[in-house]
Scaffold this motif. Structure first.
Motif, PDB file in Angstrom:
ATOM      1  N   ARG A 103       0.816  -1.207   0.000  1.00  0.00           N
ATOM      2  CA  ARG A 103       0.000   0.000   0.000  1.00  0.00           C
ATOM      3  C   ARG A 103       0.855   1.264   0.000  1.00  0.00           C
ATOM      4  O   ARG A 103       0.526   2.246  -0.666  1.00  0.00           O
ATOM      5  N   LEU A 104       1.931   1.240   0.744  1.00  0.00           N
ATOM      6  CA  LEU A 104       2.813   2.404   0.805  1.00  0.00           C
ATOM      7  C   LEU A 104       3.448   2.688  -0.554  1.00  0.00           C
ATOM      8  O   LEU A 104       3.691   3.844  -0.900  1.00  0.00           O
ATOM      9  N   GLU A 105       3.720   1.644  -1.315  1.00  0.00           N
ATOM     10  CA  GLU A 105       4.299   1.837  -2.646  1.00  0.00           C
ATOM     11  C   GLU A 105       3.332   2.546  -3.575  1.00  0.00           C
ATOM     12  O   GLU A 105       3.739   3.313  -4.448  1.00  0.00           O
ATOM     13  N   ARG A 106       2.021   2.335  -3.368  1.00  0.00           N
ATOM     14  CA  ARG A 106       1.022   2.942  -4.250  1.00  0.00           C
ATOM     15  C   ARG A 106       0.682   4.377  -3.847  1.00  0.00           C
ATOM     16  O   ARG A 106       0.608   5.259  -4.692  1.00  0.00           O
ATOM     17  N   ASN A 107       0.430   4.578  -2.577  1.00  0.00           N
ATOM     18  CA  ASN A 107      -0.001   5.904  -2.121  1.00  0.00           C
ATOM     19  C   ASN A 107       0.391   6.082  -0.664  1.00  0.00           C
ATOM     20  O   ASN A 107      -0.421   5.898   0.242  1.00  0.00           O
ATOM     21  N   ALA A 108       1.631   6.448  -0.437  1.00  0.00           N
ATOM     22  CA  ALA A 108       2.174   6.503   0.918  1.00  0.00           C
ATOM     23  C   ALA A 108       1.416   7.486   1.805  1.00  0.00           C
ATOM     24  O   ALA A 108       1.075   7.170   2.953  1.00  0.00           O
ATOM     25  N   ALA A 109       1.135   8.671   1.307  1.00  0.00           N
ATOM     26  CA  ALA A 109       0.503   9.698   2.137  1.00  0.00           C
ATOM     27  C   ALA A 109      -0.880   9.261   2.612  1.00  0.00           C
ATOM     28  O   ALA A 109      -1.217   9.386   3.796  1.00  0.00           O
ATOM     29  N   LEU A 110      -1.699   8.745   1.698  1.00  0.00           N
ATOM     30  CA  LEU A 110      -3.054   8.324   2.051  1.00  0.00           C
ATOM     31  C   LEU A 110      -3.031   7.175   3.048  1.00  0.00           C
ATOM     32  O   LEU A 110      -3.790   7.166   4.027  1.00  0.00           O
ATOM     33  N   VAL A 111      -2.149   6.215   2.836  1.00  0.00           N
ATOM     34  CA  VAL A 111      -2.075   5.059   3.726  1.00  0.00           C
ATOM     35  C   VAL A 111      -1.591   5.465   5.113  1.00  0.00           C
ATOM     36  O   VAL A 111      -2.134   5.030   6.135  1.00  0.00           O
ATOM     37  N   THR A 114      -4.654   7.341   6.861  1.00  0.00           N
ATOM     38  CA  THR A 114      -5.808   6.525   7.252  1.00  0.00           C
ATOM     39  C   THR A 114      -5.440   5.432   8.253  1.00  0.00           C
ATOM     40  O   THR A 114      -6.270   5.065   9.095  1.00  0.00           O
ATOM     41  N   ARG A 138       8.734  13.626   4.319  1.00  0.00           N
ATOM     42  CA  ARG A 138       7.377  13.286   3.885  1.00  0.00           C
ATOM     43  C   ARG A 138       6.610  12.600   5.006  1.00  0.00           C
ATOM     44  O   ARG A 138       5.454  12.911   5.262  1.00  0.00           O
TER      45      ARG A 138
END
Length: 203
Positions: A103-111, A114, A138
């Motif tokens: 998940r972090l590879e796809r969208n670190a900030a969102l993960v 949430t 970041r």
């Protein structure tokens, strides 16, 4: 009931109250059995019911403690990785860490944001963020914002319950904790169902 009310008022007025809450919230970042959410919700209810400590102080202290706990998890992941200790290699934990890494590879900030609201996920995501070398600049910004939002969310649940539920501080604290725990359990069950559906779809 009056005796319990007086006891709660004494706790709320104690100069050590917010420190005790902060310790629970900090420990909750590592040990999901620690009632960090419940403590913040209870103090949010007391802030409205008794006027002390202030709701703003509850949110700021809880947010700072949550951020410190998450940051420590991140630093552990960065320093030792996610396979150093036996508990990290258990099937449930290793699966959660692998999920967090993907998940972090796809969208670190969102993960990162949430995950703060999901007890077991926050531990896995913060460890994985450190092990995956998510850039500190970041990470720090998103983690701080998530911690403050989480603290406000938990405290406001208690504050709202105390404002609308009759029965005084004791009832407000009990109901607010039940509501907070119920929301947490509901989120956990929803995520578990989604994970089972994905696993079934892959199989």
């Amino acid at each position: 009931m009056d005796g319990v009310d007086a006891w709660l008022q004494a706790i709320a007025a104690s100069p050590w109250a917010l420190l005790a809450m902060a310790v629970l919230v900090f420990a909750d970042a590592f040990l999901v059995v620690i009632p960090g959410e419940a403590a913040v919700t209870a103090f949010g209810a007391l802030a409205v019911a008794h006027g002390t400590p202030s709701l703003g102080a509850v949110i700021l202290v809880a947010g700072a403690a949550a951020f410190a706990g998450d940051l420590c998890c991140y630093l552990v992941g960065r320093a030792v990785g996610v396979e150093r200790w036996a508990w990290m290699r258990g099937p449930r934990v290793s699966a959660a860490l692998e999920w967090a890494r993907r998940r972090l590879e796809r969208n670190a900030a969102l993960v990162l944001f949430t995950a703060r609201f999901v007890p077991f996920a926050r531990l896995a995501v913060n460890l994985a963020a450190g092990a995956s070398r998510v850039q500190p600049a970041r990470y720090l910004g998103v983690a701080a914002l998530a911690a403050l939002a989480w603290a406000a969310y938990q405290a406001v649940i208690g504050a709202v319950v105390a404002a609308v539920v009759p029965g005084g501080p004791v009832v407000a604290v009990v109901v607010s904790i039940v509501v907070a725990v119920g929301i947490g359990v509901g989120i956990d069950l929803l995520l578990a169902r989604r994970a089972k559906r994905r696993a079934a779809a892959r199989g």
